[in-house]
Design an enzyme around this catalytic site. Structure first.
Site, PDB file in Angstrom:
ATOM      1  N   GLY A 152       0.851  -1.186   0.000  1.00 16.92           N
ATOM      2  CA  GLY A 152       0.000   0.000   0.000  1.00 16.92           C
ATOM      3  C   GLY A 152       0.881   1.229   0.000  1.00 16.92           C
ATOM      4  O   GLY A 152       2.055   1.174  -0.364  1.00 16.92           O
ATOM      5  N   ARG A 153       0.326   2.345   0.451  1.00 15.49           N
ATOM      6  CA  ARG A 153       1.086   3.594   0.421  1.00 15.49           C
ATOM      7  C   ARG A 153       2.405   3.487   1.185  1.00 15.49           C
ATOM      8  O   ARG A 153       3.446   3.961   0.729  1.00 15.49           O
ATOM      9  CB  ARG A 153       0.239   4.724   1.012  1.00 15.49           C
ATOM     10  N   ILE A 154       2.371   2.882   2.381  1.00 20.88           N
ATOM     11  CA  ILE A 154       3.575   2.835   3.205  1.00 20.88           C
ATOM     12  C   ILE A 154       4.600   1.887   2.608  1.00 20.88           C
ATOM     13  O   ILE A 154       5.796   2.209   2.529  1.00 20.88           O
ATOM     14  CB  ILE A 154       3.224   2.447   4.649  1.00 20.88           C
ATOM     15  N   THR A 232       6.342  -2.160  11.595  1.00 23.03           N
ATOM     16  CA  THR A 232       5.775  -0.854  11.938  1.00 23.03           C
ATOM     17  C   THR A 232       4.283  -0.844  11.619  1.00 23.03           C
ATOM     18  O   THR A 232       3.664   0.221  11.575  1.00 23.03           O
ATOM     19  CB  THR A 232       6.465   0.276  11.148  1.00 23.03           C
ATOM     20  N   ARG A 234       1.159  -3.647  12.451  1.00 22.41           N
ATOM     21  CA  ARG A 234       0.287  -4.044  13.549  1.00 22.41           C
ATOM     22  C   ARG A 234       0.982  -5.131  14.353  1.00 22.41           C
ATOM     23  O   ARG A 234       1.523  -6.085  13.789  1.00 22.41           O
ATOM     24  CB  ARG A 234      -1.063  -4.579  13.016  1.00 22.41           C
ATOM     25  N   GLU A 263      -0.450  -3.308  23.971  1.00 23.40           N
ATOM     26  CA  GLU A 263       0.286  -2.069  24.219  1.00 23.40           C
ATOM     27  C   GLU A 263      -0.299  -1.319  25.408  1.00 23.40           C
ATOM     28  O   GLU A 263      -1.516  -1.290  25.576  1.00 23.40           O
ATOM     29  CB  GLU A 263       0.252  -1.191  22.963  1.00 23.40           C
ATOM     30  N   HIS A 282       5.580   2.500  19.514  1.00 22.59           N
ATOM     31  CA  HIS A 282       4.477   2.719  18.574  1.00 22.59           C
ATOM     32  C   HIS A 282       4.430   4.208  18.208  1.00 22.59           C
ATOM     33  O   HIS A 282       3.402   4.880  18.366  1.00 22.59           O
ATOM     34  CB  HIS A 282       3.130   2.268  19.164  1.00 22.59           C
TER      35      HIS A 282
END
Length: 319
Positions: A152-154, A232, A234, A263, A282
């Site tokens: 995707g974008r990342i 980075t 989930r 978390e 995070h």
């Protein structure tokens, strides 16, 4: 119609607050994301027309208290903590800040690659303790093979960055973008080939039934013994017990983690004991630039809603 906008993220930028106020909205803050309770949200959401929510859980019970609620603007891209089905069933739109944090997260993925493979945290700690030139050899990133899971974008932004290291870039995605891959000189391969050939594996997958704990013992056994895992995306993508065992045995080179199963990361997590594991809080998207972009996107969605215009970045799910 009420004009109240409830906001939980304390990093919501003042420029967005100003924009909302200039458009006639009243902005009310709860306690910050990591301290707010559902009870506090329920008490304040009653007369809100829109709610800017952080990563805090947003259940059907809480949403049902929003008698005037028309829009839930997620301050981020992950919305698994929101009961979006209930929201949509009740005519409430759910949006995300798509595209606002991709550069920041991609930066962090690259930073973790370098940090764990060059053992930067270890050297920083060592010199602060009075040591000098410890005899430890680390790994270059130059001309290595980087496997990107999720384009995707990342994932695409990460590919652009590692290309500067003259890397061979492999990718795995359930829905390959072959046109982009050709332009970016990225090769889509099977998961098995990516695991077998990559020196770095960077996770950028969405969390769903197919990807939950995708990084298990079998996954890790297929990696090179010198390879590094970067997450980075989930925390639930990774079986942390299996990862700990692999790192402790040094059957993989190391890991860089910004996200975790639960978390904050438990104080008794065995991951703290490992020198081949770099841990962050995070915070991949926590840059001043990304926070401003995310805030403005949320504000723009709320203003569009107030004008009766369709959202720009609603979640893709349909009822």
């Amino acid at each position: 119609m009420t004009n109240k906008v409830l906001v939980t993220p304390d990093m919501f930028h003042q420029d967005a607050v100003t924009l909302l106020k200039e458009s006639g909205f009243e902005v009310v803050f709860t306690k910050p994301t990591r301290h707010v309770t559902e009870d506090e949200v329920r008490q304040n959401i009653i007369d809100a027309v829109a709610y800017v929510v952080g990563s805090n859980p947003l259940t059907a019970r809480t949403i049902s208290e929003g008698k005037e609620l028309k829009l839930i603007a997620r301050f981020g891209v992950g919305y698994d903590a929101i009961d979006w089905r209930y929201a949509m069933q009740n005519g409430i739109t759910v949006t995300v800040t798509a595209g606002a944090n991709e550069q920041s997260v991609a930066d962090m993925a690259l930073a973790l690659m370098l940090s764990v493979s060059r053992q930067i945290p270890y050297f920083d700690r060592s010199i602060r303790e009075g040591q000098w030139t410890p005899q430890i050899l680390t790994h270059e990133m130059w001309s290595k093979t980087v496997g990107i899971m999720g384009t995707g974008r990342i994932g695409k932004a990460v590919a652009k960055r590692v290309a500067g290291f003259d890397a061979t870039i492999l990718a795995y995605d359930a829905y390959p973008d072959y046109a982009w891959a050709e332009r970016a000189e990225v090769t889509y391969v099977s998961k098995e080939q990516l695991l077998a050939e990559s020196d770095y594996i960077s996770l950028h997958l969405p969390l769903n039934k197919e990807t939950d704990r995708i990084v298990d013992a079998s996954f890790l056994e297929q990696m090179k013994p010198t390879a590094f895992l970067i997450n980075t995306a989930r925390g639930q993508l990774v079986d942390e017990s299996a990862l700990y065992e692999a790192l402790a045995r040094k059957s993989i080179g190391g890991a860089g983690l910004d996200v975790y199963n639960k978390e904050p990361l438990s104080k008794d997590s065995p991951l703290y004991s490992l020198d081949n594991c770099v841990l962050t809080h995070h915070v991949s998207s926590h840059t001043k630039e990304a926070m401003r972009r995310m805030s403005l996107l949320c504000a723009e969605e709320i203003i569009r809603m107030g004008k009766g215009q369709p959202p720009q970045h609603s979640i893709p799910e349909k009822l």
